[in-house]
Design a protein around this motif. Sequence first.
Motif, PDB file in Angstrom:
ATOM      1  N   LEU A  93       0.820  -1.214   0.000  1.00  0.00           N
ATOM      2  CA  LEU A  93       0.000   0.000   0.000  1.00  0.00           C
ATOM      3  C   LEU A  93       0.855   1.265   0.000  1.00  0.00           C
ATOM      4  CD1 LEU A  93      -3.014   0.706   0.048  1.00  0.00           C
ATOM      5  CD2 LEU A  93      -2.859   0.876   2.539  1.00  0.00           C
ATOM      6  N   VAL A  94       2.086   1.164   0.486  1.00  0.00           N
ATOM      7  CA  VAL A  94       2.984   2.320   0.463  1.00  0.00           C
ATOM      8  C   VAL A  94       3.204   2.804  -0.967  1.00  0.00           C
ATOM      9  CG1 VAL A  94       5.351   3.084   0.915  1.00  0.00           C
ATOM     10  CG2 VAL A  94       4.134   1.738   2.631  1.00  0.00           C
ATOM     11  N   GLN A  95       3.244   1.873  -1.899  1.00  0.00           N
ATOM     12  CA  GLN A  95       3.526   2.201  -3.297  1.00  0.00           C
ATOM     13  C   GLN A  95       2.265   2.352  -4.144  1.00  0.00           C
ATOM     14  OE1 GLN A  95       6.560   2.921  -4.026  1.00  0.00           O
ATOM     15  NE2 GLN A  95       7.509   2.142  -2.139  1.00  0.00           N
ATOM     16  N   GLN A  96       1.103   2.046  -3.579  1.00  0.00           N
ATOM     17  CA  GLN A  96      -0.109   2.016  -4.399  1.00  0.00           C
ATOM     18  C   GLN A  96      -1.254   2.696  -3.659  1.00  0.00           C
ATOM     19  OE1 GLN A  96      -1.185  -1.882  -5.777  1.00  0.00           O
ATOM     20  NE2 GLN A  96      -3.247  -1.283  -6.399  1.00  0.00           N
ATOM     21  N   THR A  97      -1.748   3.790  -4.209  1.00  0.00           N
ATOM     22  CA  THR A  97      -2.863   4.501  -3.584  1.00  0.00           C
ATOM     23  C   THR A  97      -4.116   4.456  -4.454  1.00  0.00           C
ATOM     24  OG1 THR A  97      -2.166   6.600  -4.583  1.00  0.00           O
ATOM     25  CG2 THR A  97      -1.296   6.067  -2.395  1.00  0.00           C
ATOM     26  N   ARG A  98      -4.101   3.696  -5.529  1.00  0.00           N
ATOM     27  CA  ARG A  98      -5.266   3.550  -6.410  1.00  0.00           C
ATOM     28  C   ARG A  98      -5.445   2.077  -6.752  1.00  0.00           C
ATOM     29  NH1 ARG A  98      -4.995   8.130  -5.176  1.00  0.00           N
ATOM     30  NH2 ARG A  98      -5.279  10.025  -6.386  1.00  0.00           N
ATOM     31  N   TRP A  99      -6.696   1.693  -7.054  1.00  0.00           N
ATOM     32  CA  TRP A  99      -6.993   0.328  -7.476  1.00  0.00           C
ATOM     33  C   TRP A  99      -7.574   0.379  -8.882  1.00  0.00           C
ATOM     34  CZ3 TRP A  99      -4.716  -2.485  -4.030  1.00  0.00           C
ATOM     35  CH2 TRP A  99      -4.665  -2.052  -2.699  1.00  0.00           C
ATOM     36  N   LEU A 100      -7.100  -0.510  -9.739  1.00  0.00           N
ATOM     37  CA  LEU A 100      -7.596  -0.536 -11.111  1.00  0.00           C
ATOM     38  C   LEU A 100      -8.996  -1.130 -11.180  1.00  0.00           C
ATOM     39  CD1 LEU A 100      -4.388  -1.612 -13.082  1.00  0.00           C
ATOM     40  CD2 LEU A 100      -5.390   0.678 -12.885  1.00  0.00           C
ATOM     41  N   ASP A 101      -9.251  -2.146 -10.385  1.00  0.00           N
ATOM     42  CA  ASP A 101     -10.552  -2.808 -10.429  1.00  0.00           C
ATOM     43  C   ASP A 101     -10.887  -3.394  -9.061  1.00  0.00           C
ATOM     44  OD1 ASP A 101      -9.025  -5.188 -10.230  1.00  0.00           O
ATOM     45  OD2 ASP A 101      -8.878  -5.317 -12.415  1.00  0.00           O
ATOM     46  N   GLU A 102     -12.115  -3.844  -8.919  1.00  0.00           N
ATOM     47  CA  GLU A 102     -12.572  -4.371  -7.630  1.00  0.00           C
ATOM     48  C   GLU A 102     -11.885  -5.671  -7.237  1.00  0.00           C
ATOM     49  OE1 GLU A 102     -16.830  -4.435  -7.837  1.00  0.00           O
ATOM     50  OE2 GLU A 102     -16.996  -2.250  -7.731  1.00  0.00           O
ATOM     51  N   PRO A 103     -11.588  -6.601  -8.170  1.00  0.00           N
ATOM     52  CA  PRO A 103     -10.874  -7.817  -7.748  1.00  0.00           C
ATOM     53  C   PRO A 103      -9.523  -7.537  -7.085  1.00  0.00           C
ATOM     54  CG  PRO A 103     -11.882  -8.187  -9.883  1.00  0.00           C
ATOM     55  CD  PRO A 103     -12.060  -6.726  -9.566  1.00  0.00           C
ATOM     56  N   SER A 104      -8.763  -6.568  -7.613  1.00  0.00           N
ATOM     57  CA  SER A 104      -7.468  -6.256  -6.995  1.00  0.00           C
ATOM     58  C   SER A 104      -7.665  -5.582  -5.640  1.00  0.00           C
ATOM     59  CB  SER A 104      -6.643  -5.361  -7.915  1.00  0.00           C
ATOM     60  OG  SER A 104      -7.297  -4.137  -8.179  1.00  0.00           O
ATOM     61  N   GLN A 105      -8.695  -4.765  -5.520  1.00  0.00           N
ATOM     62  CA  GLN A 105      -9.006  -4.132  -4.237  1.00  0.00           C
ATOM     63  C   GLN A 105      -9.412  -5.187  -3.208  1.00  0.00           C
ATOM     64  OE1 GLN A 105     -12.618  -1.859  -4.049  1.00  0.00           O
ATOM     65  NE2 GLN A 105     -11.774  -0.375  -2.598  1.00  0.00           N
ATOM     66  N   LYS A 106     -10.244  -6.140  -3.620  1.00  0.00           N
ATOM     67  CA  LYS A 106     -10.692  -7.187  -2.704  1.00  0.00           C
ATOM     68  C   LYS A 106      -9.526  -8.069  -2.270  1.00  0.00           C
ATOM     69  CE  LYS A 106     -13.954 -10.988  -2.089  1.00  0.00           C
ATOM     70  NZ  LYS A 106     -15.095 -11.757  -2.648  1.00  0.00           N
ATOM     71  N   LYS A 107      -8.637  -8.390  -3.179  1.00  0.00           N
ATOM     72  CA  LYS A 107      -7.477  -9.222  -2.838  1.00  0.00           C
ATOM     73  C   LYS A 107      -6.668  -8.574  -1.725  1.00  0.00           C
ATOM     74  CE  LYS A 107      -3.312 -11.318  -4.827  1.00  0.00           C
ATOM     75  NZ  LYS A 107      -2.501 -11.498  -6.070  1.00  0.00           N
ATOM     76  N   HIS A 108      -6.452  -7.264  -1.841  1.00  0.00           N
ATOM     77  CA  HIS A 108      -5.695  -6.558  -0.812  1.00  0.00           C
ATOM     78  C   HIS A 108      -6.470  -6.510   0.501  1.00  0.00           C
ATOM     79  CE1 HIS A 108      -4.100  -3.057   1.405  1.00  0.00           C
ATOM     80  NE2 HIS A 108      -2.942  -3.476   0.926  1.00  0.00           N
ATOM     81  N   ALA A 109      -7.780  -6.273   0.431  1.00  0.00           N
ATOM     82  CA  ALA A 109      -8.595  -6.203   1.645  1.00  0.00           C
ATOM     83  C   ALA A 109      -8.581  -7.525   2.401  1.00  0.00           C
ATOM     84  CB  ALA A 109     -10.026  -5.805   1.290  1.00  0.00           C
TER      85      ALA A 109
END
Length: 283
Positions: free
Chosen positions: A110-126
């Motif tokens: 998360l230090v290097q990434q403040t945006r999500w391209l799509d919901e699957p990548s956001q969910k994976k991180h969550a």
Amino acid sequence: MPPSPNAPLPLIRPGSSLYHALQSTPTQLRPSLQAWIHWWHEVSSIPLNVSDPGVAQTKLAWWHQEVRNSFEGKPSHPLTKALFKPGVPAPGRLPPLEVWLAQVEGMQSLVQQTRWLDEPSQKKHALATTGAACEGAAHLLGAHSEAALTTVHELGWGLRQAHHLARLGQDARLGWLHVPVSTLQQHDVKAHELLRPSAGQAPEHWPGLLSHLHGQARQSLQDSLGALARLPSAERKALRPLRVLAALHMALIDEIAARGADVLHGRIILTPLRKWWIATKNR
């Protein structure tokens, strides 16, 4: 730049959702669960509070090693000392190493990434972070079955969706936007309209986006609450604090949905009496 090893344990704010969840925990398990919550927040706050990415990565690397040292019997921070103290929690209830490391590694990304391209990548991180936090809590509360751990892991997704919605305006003012690019495009809302909203106004297509974010988070929480209700009685009872937390988040996002664009410009919270009543009903 490690955390101070002499830093006192922080307190959970009275009346907060976590406070009510903790009050739903058996007295003998509260110190361990409280230390776990504090450790999780200590690590989670680093990307948000440390502006220099190099310093943030150094702090997270320190925690990565501290966790490994703790599993080797050498904790040095008050939070890990509290959790790895012999006999506390009961033997076999500590979250496994991979659950701790998932949280640290999730924050490193998360230090290097403040945006999500799509919901699957956001969910994976969550799931790797909030899901791991819920799974760790389940271990401490004594719910160890595969069904229970799977259920609370998935609950992390709903809690994170609700958290992102509740903090949308606050995070945007800090330069963070946790709405995936694909979702913004789907609802014809530009990132800058959320990062720099006009005073007292909302983007033209904000109602559709708000409806989507609220409905998605609510459905995730409802699904997890349903799965919790289908667990055996002993595990349902053990996981009561997470059920309280989910119910409070659901009530909060319902309030946000009813208030329209207010969440873009200020913080929306439930009244203390309403929080107490929701927690009491779920207990």
